[in-house]
Design a protein around this motif. Structure first.
Motif, PDB file in Angstrom:
ATOM      1  N   CYS A   1       0.847  -1.186   0.000  1.00 47.70           N
ATOM      2  CA  CYS A   1       0.000   0.000   0.000  1.00 47.70           C
ATOM      3  C   CYS A   1       0.889   1.246   0.000  1.00 47.70           C
ATOM      4  CB  CYS A   1      -0.940  -0.003   1.202  1.00 47.70           C
ATOM      5  SG  CYS A   1      -0.117   0.014   2.800  1.00 47.70           S
ATOM      6  N   ARG A   2       0.271   2.420  -0.086  1.00 47.21           N
ATOM      7  CA  ARG A   2       1.035   3.656  -0.253  1.00 47.21           C
ATOM      8  C   ARG A   2       1.987   3.906   0.918  1.00 47.21           C
ATOM      9  NH1 ARG A   2      -2.629   8.617  -1.687  1.00 47.21           N
ATOM     10  NH2 ARG A   2      -3.036   7.171  -3.401  1.00 47.21           N
ATOM     11  N   VAL A   3       1.523   3.674   2.116  1.00 45.51           N
ATOM     12  CA  VAL A   3       2.375   3.954   3.273  1.00 45.51           C
ATOM     13  C   VAL A   3       3.527   2.963   3.350  1.00 45.51           C
ATOM     14  CG1 VAL A   3       1.068   2.554   4.948  1.00 45.51           C
ATOM     15  CG2 VAL A   3       2.332   4.564   5.731  1.00 45.51           C
ATOM     16  N   GLU A   4       3.312   1.728   2.922  1.00 49.60           N
ATOM     17  CA  GLU A   4       4.391   0.739   2.891  1.00 49.60           C
ATOM     18  C   GLU A   4       5.452   1.131   1.875  1.00 49.60           C
ATOM     19  OE1 GLU A   4       2.199  -3.422   4.161  1.00 49.60           O
ATOM     20  OE2 GLU A   4       1.977  -2.698   2.109  1.00 49.60           O
ATOM     21  N   GLU A   5       5.026   1.682   0.750  1.00 49.78           N
ATOM     22  CA  GLU A   5       5.990   2.120  -0.261  1.00 49.78           C
ATOM     23  C   GLU A   5       6.747   3.362   0.201  1.00 49.78           C
ATOM     24  OE1 GLU A   5       3.539   2.586  -3.710  1.00 49.78           O
ATOM     25  OE2 GLU A   5       3.940   0.528  -4.400  1.00 49.78           O
ATOM     26  N   LYS A   6       6.077   4.232   0.957  1.00 50.93           N
ATOM     27  CA  LYS A   6       6.719   5.454   1.438  1.00 50.93           C
ATOM     28  C   LYS A   6       7.747   5.156   2.518  1.00 50.93           C
ATOM     29  CE  LYS A   6       5.716  10.102   3.177  1.00 50.93           C
ATOM     30  NZ  LYS A   6       4.652  11.060   3.566  1.00 50.93           N
ATOM     31  N   TYR A   7       7.470   4.148   3.342  1.00 49.14           N
ATOM     32  CA  TYR A   7       8.381   3.792   4.435  1.00 49.14           C
ATOM     33  C   TYR A   7       8.756   2.312   4.322  1.00 49.14           C
ATOM     34  CZ  TYR A   7       6.495   8.110   6.463  1.00 49.14           C
ATOM     35  OH  TYR A   7       6.099   9.404   6.684  1.00 49.14           O
ATOM     36  N   PRO A   8       9.542   1.952   3.316  1.00 49.87           N
ATOM     37  CA  PRO A   8       9.833   0.527   3.085  1.00 49.87           C
ATOM     38  C   PRO A   8      10.695  -0.114   4.166  1.00 49.87           C
ATOM     39  CG  PRO A   8      11.187   1.917   1.663  1.00 49.87           C
ATOM     40  CD  PRO A   8      10.206   2.822   2.333  1.00 49.87           C
ATOM     41  N   ASP A   9      11.334   0.710   5.011  1.00 42.07           N
ATOM     42  CA  ASP A   9      12.216   0.155   6.031  1.00 42.07           C
ATOM     43  C   ASP A   9      11.475  -0.233   7.305  1.00 42.07           C
ATOM     44  OD1 ASP A   9      11.675   2.918   6.337  1.00 42.07           O
ATOM     45  OD2 ASP A   9      13.311   3.101   7.785  1.00 42.07           O
ATOM     46  N   LYS A  10      10.170   0.021   7.377  1.00 38.21           N
ATOM     47  CA  LYS A  10       9.403  -0.291   8.580  1.00 38.21           C
ATOM     48  C   LYS A  10       8.983  -1.767   8.588  1.00 38.21           C
ATOM     49  CE  LYS A  10       9.513   4.109   9.590  1.00 38.21           C
ATOM     50  NZ  LYS A  10      10.477   4.633  10.578  1.00 38.21           N
ATOM     51  N   ASP A  11       8.771  -2.277   9.783  1.00 36.64           N
ATOM     52  CA  ASP A  11       8.296  -3.655   9.927  1.00 36.64           C
ATOM     53  C   ASP A  11       6.767  -3.632   9.864  1.00 36.64           C
ATOM     54  OD1 ASP A  11       7.568  -6.197  10.664  1.00 36.64           O
ATOM     55  OD2 ASP A  11       9.028  -6.368  12.280  1.00 36.64           O
TER      56      ASP A  11
ATOM     57  N   SER B   1     -10.245   1.019  13.865  1.00 35.08           N
ATOM     58  CA  SER B   1     -10.545   1.851  12.692  1.00 35.08           C
ATOM     59  C   SER B   1      -9.757   3.151  12.729  1.00 35.08           C
ATOM     60  CB  SER B   1     -12.048   2.158  12.638  1.00 35.08           C
ATOM     61  OG  SER B   1     -12.791   0.974  12.470  1.00 35.08           O
ATOM     62  N   PHE B   2      -9.674   3.759  13.908  1.00 35.18           N
ATOM     63  CA  PHE B   2      -8.920   5.007  14.025  1.00 35.18           C
ATOM     64  C   PHE B   2      -7.442   4.772  13.710  1.00 35.18           C
ATOM     65  CE2 PHE B   2      -6.056   7.601  16.578  1.00 35.18           C
ATOM     66  CZ  PHE B   2      -6.363   8.863  16.095  1.00 35.18           C
ATOM     67  N   LEU B   3      -6.861   3.727  14.280  1.00 36.90           N
ATOM     68  CA  LEU B   3      -5.446   3.436  14.031  1.00 36.90           C
ATOM     69  C   LEU B   3      -5.191   3.161  12.554  1.00 36.90           C
ATOM     70  CD1 LEU B   3      -4.541   1.171  17.091  1.00 36.90           C
ATOM     71  CD2 LEU B   3      -3.947   3.570  16.740  1.00 36.90           C
ATOM     72  N   TRP B   4      -6.120   2.462  11.905  1.00 35.06           N
ATOM     73  CA  TRP B   4      -5.969   2.161  10.475  1.00 35.06           C
ATOM     74  C   TRP B   4      -5.930   3.453   9.675  1.00 35.06           C
ATOM     75  CZ3 TRP B   4      -8.404   2.695   5.778  1.00 35.06           C
ATOM     76  CH2 TRP B   4      -8.024   1.796   4.772  1.00 35.06           C
ATOM     77  N   LEU B   5      -6.830   4.389   9.981  1.00 35.46           N
ATOM     78  CA  LEU B   5      -6.840   5.673   9.284  1.00 35.46           C
ATOM     79  C   LEU B   5      -5.568   6.467   9.582  1.00 35.46           C
ATOM     80  CD1 LEU B   5     -10.550   6.727   9.906  1.00 35.46           C
ATOM     81  CD2 LEU B   5      -9.566   5.996   7.731  1.00 35.46           C
ATOM     82  N   MET B   6      -5.124   6.408  10.818  1.00 37.75           N
ATOM     83  CA  MET B   6      -3.927   7.150  11.217  1.00 37.75           C
ATOM     84  C   MET B   6      -2.694   6.637  10.474  1.00 37.75           C
ATOM     85  SD  MET B   6      -2.240   7.567  15.041  1.00 37.75           S
ATOM     86  CE  MET B   6      -1.613   5.870  15.096  1.00 37.75           C
ATOM     87  N   ILE B   7      -2.503   5.342  10.458  1.00 33.17           N
ATOM     88  CA  ILE B   7      -1.333   4.770   9.796  1.00 33.17           C
ATOM     89  C   ILE B   7      -1.321   5.101   8.309  1.00 33.17           C
ATOM     90  CG2 ILE B   7      -0.230   2.616   9.090  1.00 33.17           C
ATOM     91  CD1 ILE B   7      -0.975   1.397  11.719  1.00 33.17           C
ATOM     92  N   HIS B   8      -2.488   5.035   7.680  1.00 35.92           N
ATOM     93  CA  HIS B   8      -2.585   5.272   6.241  1.00 35.92           C
ATOM     94  C   HIS B   8      -2.647   6.754   5.885  1.00 35.92           C
ATOM     95  CE1 HIS B   8      -2.994   1.175   4.625  1.00 35.92           C
ATOM     96  NE2 HIS B   8      -3.618   0.882   5.749  1.00 35.92           N
ATOM     97  N   ASN B   9      -2.544   7.632   6.882  1.00 34.10           N
ATOM     98  CA  ASN B   9      -2.604   9.083   6.652  1.00 34.10           C
ATOM     99  C   ASN B   9      -3.907   9.484   5.971  1.00 34.10           C
ATOM    100  OD1 ASN B   9      -1.727  11.747   6.740  1.00 34.10           O
ATOM    101  ND2 ASN B   9      -0.525  11.607   4.870  1.00 34.10           N
ATOM    102  N   LEU B  10      -5.012   8.918   6.453  1.00 31.16           N
ATOM    103  CA  LEU B  10      -6.326   9.195   5.873  1.00 31.16           C
ATOM    104  C   LEU B  10      -7.193  10.083   6.756  1.00 31.16           C
ATOM    105  CD1 LEU B  10      -7.211   5.677   4.382  1.00 31.16           C
ATOM    106  CD2 LEU B  10      -6.395   7.714   3.171  1.00 31.16           C
ATOM    107  N   LEU B  11      -6.704  10.465   7.927  1.00 30.73           N
ATOM    108  CA  LEU B  11      -7.450  11.415   8.741  1.00 30.73           C
ATOM    109  C   LEU B  11      -7.467  12.762   8.017  1.00 30.73           C
ATOM    110  CD1 LEU B  11      -6.026  10.568  12.281  1.00 30.73           C
ATOM    111  CD2 LEU B  11      -8.277   9.950  11.380  1.00 30.73           C
ATOM    112  N   PRO B  12      -8.612  13.450   8.007  1.00 36.39           N
ATOM    113  CA  PRO B  12      -8.718  14.693   7.230  1.00 36.39           C
ATOM    114  C   PRO B  12      -8.040  15.894   7.890  1.00 36.39           C
ATOM    115  CG  PRO B  12     -10.804  14.232   8.314  1.00 36.39           C
ATOM    116  CD  PRO B  12      -9.917  13.048   8.573  1.00 36.39           C
TER     117      PRO B  12
END
Length: 211
Positions: A45-55, A74-85
């Protein structure tokens, strides 16, 4: 698609349900891609590609911890994916009436990123520093970016209390900001203590220890 399913020989086409077909189609066209050899691999996903060094396997495992309520997941999922508005995201998307990406809550002219909004904005009135201090009892060198990405090397007995604490506090900070209000540390702490009491009385008590 039917030819591929038949070729794999893992499913009987005549008995496949709608949900089984949906899963096959989703995996073959959206979530997976051809890997080396014959096996398919997950598309990052986009965040994985942006930070490929993360576990990322570790981070995703935190979202399915026993005892973590679905609203916090649900909140954590949005937070990790940078989807909070945040204003930074709304500005980047070109939303109407969003003419800048800076924070409305402080005078630092800081970009209203998730990291700033949840952990660095002074309008949070010490709530973010309280959270970081609590996490640093377990992980002394943890940084704000690690928190919002759940890039946290936690031992099994640390996982639920730390992730629960992060989700509970940051989701409440976000609710205040969403309602155009400054955080109320006393109210957030009271809600946190109440939720912990509920967790202690649940069947997930074995996974919980106070930070």
């Amino acid at each position: 698609m039917i030819r591929n399913v038949k070729h794999e020989g893992l499913l009987r086409i005549s008995t496949m349900t709608t949900s089984m077909w949906y899963k096959v189609i989703l995996e073959s066209t959206v979530t997976h891609r051809a890997g080396q050899g014959t096996a398919n691999e997950l598309i990052p996903c986009r965040v994985e590609e942006k930070y490929p060094d993360k576990d990322w396997d570790r981070a995703w495992s935190y979202l399915v911890l026993p005892g973590l309520p679905s609203d916090l997941t649900s909140f954590l999922w949005l937070m990790i994916h940078n989807l909070l508005p945040t204003k930074e995201r709304l500005f980047r998307l070109g939303m109407p009436n969003i003419n800048e990406n800076t924070c409305d809550f402080c005078d630092r002219q800081a970009i209203d990123s998730i990291q700033h909004a949840l952990l660095q904005c002074p309008s949070n009135d010490t709530t973010n520093s309280f959270l970081l201090e609590a996490i640093r009892r377990e992980l002394p060198d943890v940084q704000p970016e690690q928190v919002v990405l759940l890039d946290l090397p936690l031992q099994p007995d640390q996982q639920l209390p730390v992730i629960y604490l992060i989700a509970c506090v940051l989701s409440q900070i976000w609710e205040y900001r969403k309602n155009k209000k400054h955080s109320n540390p006393a109210s957030i702490r009271a809600n946190l203590e109440a939720s912990i009491q509920i967790l202690r009385k649940s069947r997930h008590y074995q996974y919980y220890k106070p930070c």
